[in-house]
Design a protein around this motif. Sequence first.
Motif, PDB file in Angstrom:
ATOM      1  N   LEU A 284    -101.582-102.955  -6.849  1.00  0.00           N
ATOM      2  CA  LEU A 284    -101.116-101.570  -6.722  1.00  0.00           C
ATOM      3  C   LEU A 284    -100.714-101.363  -5.271  1.00  0.00           C
ATOM      4  O   LEU A 284    -101.559-101.366  -4.377  1.00  0.00           O
TER       5      LEU A 284
ATOM      6  N   ALA B  85     -96.432 -95.278 -10.398  1.00  0.00           N
ATOM      7  CA  ALA B  85     -97.421 -95.725 -11.385  1.00  0.00           C
ATOM      8  C   ALA B  85     -98.424 -94.635 -11.760  1.00  0.00           C
ATOM      9  O   ALA B  85     -99.106 -94.752 -12.787  1.00  0.00           O
TER      10      ALA B  85
ATOM     11  N   PHE C 142     -97.648-102.548  -9.473  1.00  0.00           N
ATOM     12  CA  PHE C 142     -97.617-101.094  -9.626  1.00  0.00           C
ATOM     13  C   PHE C 142     -97.347-100.494  -8.249  1.00  0.00           C
ATOM     14  O   PHE C 142     -97.871-100.976  -7.242  1.00  0.00           O
TER      15      PHE C 142
ATOM     16  N   LEU D 185    -105.791 -97.302 -13.166  1.00  0.00           N
ATOM     17  CA  LEU D 185    -104.658 -98.195 -12.904  1.00  0.00           C
ATOM     18  C   LEU D 185    -105.141 -99.600 -12.570  1.00  0.00           C
ATOM     19  O   LEU D 185    -104.582-100.594 -13.038  1.00  0.00           O
TER      20      LEU D 185
ATOM     21  N   TYR E 278    -105.518-103.130  -4.205  1.00  0.00           N
ATOM     22  CA  TYR E 278    -104.891-101.876  -3.761  1.00  0.00           C
ATOM     23  C   TYR E 278    -104.569-101.966  -2.277  1.00  0.00           C
ATOM     24  O   TYR E 278    -105.450-102.197  -1.449  1.00  0.00           O
TER      25      TYR E 278
END
Length: 716
Positions: free
Chosen positions: A302, A402, A428, A444, A476
């Motif tokens: 992400l 996302a 994402f 997510l 992330y």
Amino acid sequence: MTRPFSATDAKRIIERHQNIIEKLNNAVSSVEKYRTKAKETSDALVAQEVLKVLADIPIEEINRDKRGIRVKVLRDYGYRTIADISTASVYSIASVHGISEDAAYSIKSIVNDIVSKARQGVKIRLSTDNRSKEATALVLALSQYRRSQKVADECRQLLNKNKQTIDYAVEDLNSSTGTLKWLLSSKAKKQKATEAYNSLIGLINGDYGSEAETQISNADVIDRSLNSDAWQDFATNSVRFFNDLEDINPGVLGNDDSMYGLPEDLAREVQEECFFPDGLLCELRRYQEWGVKYALHQERILLGDEMGLGKTVQAIATMVSLRNTGGTHFVVVCPASVITNWCREIRKMSLLSVTKIHGTGRKAALQSWIKSGGVAVTTYETTAYFEPPEDFKFKMLVVDEAHYIKNPEARRSINVKNISMHAERLLFMTGTALENKVEEMISLIRILQPHIASQIQGMAFMSAAPQFRKAVAPVYYRRKREDVLTELPDLIESKEWCSLSHNEELAYEHAVLSKNYAEARRVSWNVDDLKDSSKASRLLELVEEAESEDRKVIVFSFFLDTIRKVTMLLGNRCTNPINGSVTPQRRQEIIDEFDKAPAGTVLVAQIQSGGTGLNIQSASVVVLCEPQFKPSIENQAISRAYRMGQTRNVLVYRLLCEGTVDEKIMSTLESKQAIFDAFADKSVAAAESQQIDDRTFGNIIKEEIDRINAKYGNTK
């Protein structure tokens, strides 16, 4: 054997070749000359910025620890700030009556320490709006360095291809230049000398001579570059300028975090990841290449970089690298509003083929993509119809914005998850992860790397803690603009407070007392005649000022009626407005028209439509017609112009009316923004979106009703 040339001819052609080789070598070595010049001029610009900081520090600072230094005599002598002392020698300081040589050394030591600390906080910002002598010298050096590299490469190729041939020919010809040498030479030597002479003449008159002359001329043009040409080069190639500057003088831009916030072990692995950019048609910033390597290494991530940092180009570059290592099929899922923009950006920035899967031809487009490969770009709405064969696999799925699939129960979330089952890798992207609850971010991550989601599930309450950030680092990744784009020009925000005219005040009070929320928020724009509108008057002034400074303007409003009135007010200054009814393709066409339009042109857009997913760097003035309920909406709108590639200071004007809901909304928003910023400082999702809801605004209206009634003694 009769000599076909004179000794003078032979010497002349040899000298000519030697002269060309010398100039070609000079062009090759000029790269290092300009590099050194860029280093020196950037150091000089830093020194100037440090002096500015020091000039604000009074001389009394050297006696902070009460060392007994006689500060008053220094001030009386003319040393008023730390800057004054920093440029003075020990002996100059010691010449002040009452300051001994030992004290002078101590003073310089204290000041040098202050200078060192000041230097650490100084970073260079280049902007076409600030063409100081020092900044111009640096931009000129960087422009010369950038352009000289290409010329040097061409010259190096010419030398590599021809120098040995020329050296041998010169040697053969040199042995027969004199009359006596010629007479005593064997027939074979004479033959070789003649062939050498003809070879050297042929080279001069052929492609080598022509290309050498061109490159020598190019090198000479670079050496005589004008400051104005250098600034134009900077405006066109700013990314390359900043990349070169980072390479020449690391840390001078202030973004010297070589790991970009990742844990050391992971950063080392990311650094060693291979990136294959062949077929990428743009230059990446260093932090962008790092993001690409992160995506390649981690495979399912992400990317939460702030808006304006180039998440799109990082995604495209990742696909390009995977294409160069055997990947054939890729998918991008995005909001319908930016599908055209995605297709254009992929074609513009890479050699990847693009298939738009959207609308009535979506089924045929899907089959075509499956057969031919490339990048399929589709929308969240179309994911319901995006059904590849069960055993079909593709290399990577990119999911833009996302946060649209933050709710795992939503139909589009289920559709995207189904598509992801066919993908080897997932990327994402969202610049608004801070809008979500931490639970939504975890949702997510659960699609991307379920084991990490499970690991951090019980840590959500400590989302601001280093332990949480370290735990999500493998999946992330978020960089802030201020950390990686420190060279961006200044963002200068102004509140333009306007005073209500009599007619405006009557219209506003009527809207409030009628509890017409929308009309009350449209204060000043809700008058029948815009000649009575103080905001309209100020907008005209701002547009005229922008035109005089060769700037373009974006005007945002939440309300369609305000959009119409602004467009009528500005007339032929405006492009067609952008609102929710304008198709994505038409939006891009309007922006393209705006990009080509002259200074003073205005793009008027509904903030929900023009404030997301579009790049409008050609504008450097942003006007907000009224305050928005959500800080993020304004931030997104401003980021349309204030993003990578912008080379001018971006001026943001908020049109506000005193004594109205504008004032109360701004006051509330500022407290909300403070909370938002506290979350934004952490490389994790914010716990909750900060905004004004209907209930809060209802309270604001009630306060305004009470105020107006009190004003008229409860008669209204």
